[in-house]
Design a protein around this motif. Structure first.
Motif, PDB file in Angstrom:
ATOM      1  N   LEU A   1       0.836  -1.214   0.000  1.00 29.82           N
ATOM      2  CA  LEU A   1       0.000   0.000   0.000  1.00 29.82           C
ATOM      3  C   LEU A   1       0.866   1.258   0.000  1.00 29.82           C
ATOM      4  O   LEU A   1       0.493   2.271  -0.610  1.00 29.82           O
ATOM      5  CB  LEU A   1      -0.940  -0.017   1.217  1.00 29.82           C
ATOM      6  CG  LEU A   1      -1.967  -1.156   1.247  1.00 29.82           C
ATOM      7  CD1 LEU A   1      -2.877  -1.030   2.459  1.00 29.82           C
ATOM      8  CD2 LEU A   1      -2.795  -1.191  -0.035  1.00 29.82           C
ATOM      9  N   THR A  18      -1.598  -2.026  -5.118  1.00 32.60           N
ATOM     10  CA  THR A  18      -2.784  -2.121  -4.259  1.00 32.60           C
ATOM     11  C   THR A  18      -3.392  -3.518  -4.359  1.00 32.60           C
ATOM     12  O   THR A  18      -3.768  -4.129  -3.346  1.00 32.60           O
ATOM     13  CB  THR A  18      -3.833  -1.064  -4.664  1.00 32.60           C
ATOM     14  OG1 THR A  18      -3.253   0.237  -4.560  1.00 32.60           O
ATOM     15  CG2 THR A  18      -5.050  -1.141  -3.754  1.00 32.60           C
ATOM     16  N   VAL A  72      -3.928  -6.152  -1.305  1.00 27.68           N
ATOM     17  CA  VAL A  72      -5.287  -6.574  -0.922  1.00 27.68           C
ATOM     18  C   VAL A  72      -5.460  -8.081  -1.079  1.00 27.68           C
ATOM     19  O   VAL A  72      -6.052  -8.756  -0.212  1.00 27.68           O
ATOM     20  CB  VAL A  72      -6.338  -5.811  -1.757  1.00 27.68           C
ATOM     21  CG1 VAL A  72      -7.726  -6.412  -1.558  1.00 27.68           C
ATOM     22  CG2 VAL A  72      -6.341  -4.337  -1.376  1.00 27.68           C
ATOM     23  N   LEU A 110      -6.319   1.556   4.036  1.00 29.75           N
ATOM     24  CA  LEU A 110      -7.231   1.298   2.915  1.00 29.75           C
ATOM     25  C   LEU A 110      -8.350   2.331   2.869  1.00 29.75           C
ATOM     26  O   LEU A 110      -8.772   2.762   1.792  1.00 29.75           O
ATOM     27  CB  LEU A 110      -7.821  -0.112   3.042  1.00 29.75           C
ATOM     28  CG  LEU A 110      -6.929  -1.278   2.633  1.00 29.75           C
ATOM     29  CD1 LEU A 110      -7.572  -2.602   3.026  1.00 29.75           C
ATOM     30  CD2 LEU A 110      -6.666  -1.241   1.133  1.00 29.75           C
ATOM     31  N   VAL A 117     -13.042  -0.353   1.989  1.00 34.79           N
ATOM     32  CA  VAL A 117     -12.428  -1.307   2.915  1.00 34.79           C
ATOM     33  C   VAL A 117     -13.250  -2.588   2.845  1.00 34.79           C
ATOM     34  O   VAL A 117     -14.425  -2.598   3.246  1.00 34.79           O
ATOM     35  CB  VAL A 117     -12.411  -0.766   4.354  1.00 34.79           C
ATOM     36  CG1 VAL A 117     -11.751  -1.788   5.285  1.00 34.79           C
ATOM     37  CG2 VAL A 117     -11.695   0.565   4.425  1.00 34.79           C
TER      38      VAL A 117
END
Length: 537
Positions: A183, A235, A239, A255, A272
């Motif tokens: 991130l 990202t 994730v 996030l 999120v």
């Protein structure tokens, strides 16, 4: 031209300064084609600092000498001329910024040390272009125009940001699956993309658009799309690489602020994820967006003929596209109608605060090539004085010469007794003593001048000039007559290191009384005698 001005303004033989003039011209010729390394930067700084002295010695503010400075536009090759030293200075600084950019591009960007050096060079280039933008105006060439300089400042900052992102990637190689690291990389990539977006906006405006090569415009677009694609890719990795139960509260907060709020109905409303299904859906959406943006950057790259010939750039774009495609293929699952929606936008953010590095002129001090003309604070093109005149004083017995002196470099005649030898010889209060006998004393301190006068005995030969600017002779009200201090004069960030006009005075806490052999003796009281026997400083 310089020799003629020395004869006209300084009343000295210009042929005696052939060597300094030749050295100055040789330095100018050498710095027009500097080496693309630190020695080239040093040469440019040395010439720029020498211009500080040359401008004050030979360029009066009230008239032009008819000396033209010629340079070629950095991109068009069109020659430009101006008669101001400011144009010469701006061109030297522009070349300095250009050398910094070339030093930055030569660094090894596969190593942290090389990336640090590249960032430093790009920040120095950006600071140099900003310095030109803030201090020089009305340049005759487009490359020194404010719009062009503003674009170059942002372009250098973008390249510095790009190197910082590469360094962060390099340091994160062993932690690629760490969601927090991914991130961070995503937000840094979005930051780089935003800066290149600013560059593209500036480079697409008139008159910059018509001036820079088309490949510059295309490259800014390519990098903007490329780094936006990287932000979505990292990202997605973060994730999809961590299960919801393993995500910390800090990661969830990241996030929350990483994804921008958007009312666009074509975007996923997931910022999120609440469960693993939403997490996988959000990750695949980011991968798909990354893949599309990589394809767009490659399309823009193919549209520019010059960029197509850059094999290194083509290789990087292809490698990143293949990586995103492999990740998307591996993450494919059963069809979901929500997969037609775009992922949320990624907000740019950075942990690196960049500050421009302006030129440090004090790092490369130079000696005034024309130092023999005297302290530049006094003997400069903007000041005027009479032609030097010789005075011969011959005293008898215990008779004094009848004058006192003050100040340093040059020493000034502080007072002349009426009816004295000095008065009859033509000395005036405020005269500069430029020579004693055959010694040039323009640079001599007060004590050395006094010593030479004493050593002359009963026959004293002086060479004097009378300043036409009477401001030198003014003394502060209420201050002690014999108290003098000097300071340094500086301009354009370059300290001259020369004493200021000796007429600048400030009170000392203790006044030293010194016997003065140059005044006529007086039959006044003891206190009066002490008052007259002070060598004024």
């Amino acid at each position: 031209m310089f020799q003629d001005f020395i004869l006209e303004h300084y009343s000295e033989d210009g042929s005696q300064y052939e060597d300094p003039i030749a050295e100055f011209m040789d330095t100018r010729q050498a710095m027009r084609t500097p080496l693309r390394d630190s020695s080239g930067v040093g040469l440019l700084f040395q010439y720029y600092n020498q211009l500080y002295f040359v401008e004050r010695r030979f360029f009066p503010p009230d008239r032009s000498l008819g000396i033209y400075f010629e340079w070629y536009d950095s991109l068009t090759g069109v020659p430009s001329c101006q008669r101001t030293v400011a144009f010469e200075k701006a061109c030297v600084l522009f070349n300095m910024g250009a050398v910094y950019t070339q030093i930055g591009t030569k660094q090894d960007r596969l190593a942290s040390k090389g990336l640090d050096s590249a960032v430093d060079s790009f920040l120095r280039a950006s600071g140099t272009f900003r310095y030109i933008l803030e201090n020089f105006t009305n340049a005759p060439s487009m490359d020194l125009g404010p719009e062009m300089l503003d674009m170059l400042v942002q372009l250098m900052l973008a390249q510095a940001r790009e190197c910082l992102f590469e360094k962060l990637e390099l340091q994160s190689r062993d932690r690629k699956q760490d969601v927090d690291v991914c991130l961070d990389l995503a937000q840094e990539a979005a930051q780089v993309s935003e800066v290149y977006g600013k560059v593209h906006t500036l480079i697409s405006c008139q008159p910059v658009k018509d001036y820079v090569p088309y490949s510059w415009v295309c490259l800014a677009q390519v990098k903007r799309e490329h780094y936006t694609a990287l932000s979505h890719y990292h990202t997605a990795l973060g994730v999809m690489g961590a299960r919801m139960g393993d995500m910390s509260a800090q990661t969830r907060d990241t996030l929350q602020f990483l994804h921008a709020e958007d009312e666009n109905k074509t975007r996923l409303e997931i910022r999120v994820p609440q469960d693993d299904d939403e997490r996988k859906l959000l990750g695949r959406a980011h991968l798909r967006e990354s893949l599309l943006l990589h394809e767009e950057s490659q399309r823009l790259h193919r549209m520019c003929r010059e960029l197509r010939g850059k094999a290194a750039l083509s290789g990087v774009l292809k490698k990143c596209h293949t990586r995103a495609l492999d990740a998307y293929t591996a993450a494919e699952e059963e069809d979901d109608f929500r997969e037609v929606l775009d992922p949320p936008r990624i907000l740019p953010s950075t942990k690196f605060q960049l500050s421009l590095t302006p030129p440090d002129f004090s790092q490369y001090r130079v000696e005034d090539l024309f130092r023999a003309l005297g302290p530049v604070a006094i003997f400069s093109a903007k000041h005027h004085w009479t032609a030097p005149r010789s005075i011969q004083l011959q005293r008898l017995g215990g008779e004094g010469f009848g004058f006192s002196v003050r100040g340093d470099a040059p020493v000034i005649v502080a007072g002349v007794d009426q009816g004295s030898l000095a008065d009859f010889g033509g000395m005036k209060e405020g005269d500069f003593i430029v020579a004693i006998g055959d010694k040039d004393v323009k640079w001599f301190p007060h004590e050395d001048v006094v010593k030479l006068i004493k050593l002359a005995g009963d026959s004293l030969s002086l060479k004097l000039v009378t300043p036409m600017d009477k401001n030198y002779l003014k003394q502060p009200k209420g201050g002690p007559k014999g108290s003098v201090s000097t300071s340094s004069s500086s301009s354009s960030g370059v300290s001259s290191g020369q004493p200021s006009p000796a007429g600048s005075m400030a009170a000392h806490s203790h006044k030293k009384l010194t016997w003065n052999p140059f005044r006529k003796t007086s039959a006044h009281s003891k206190d009066s005698v002490l008052d007259h026997n002070v060598i004024l400083r």
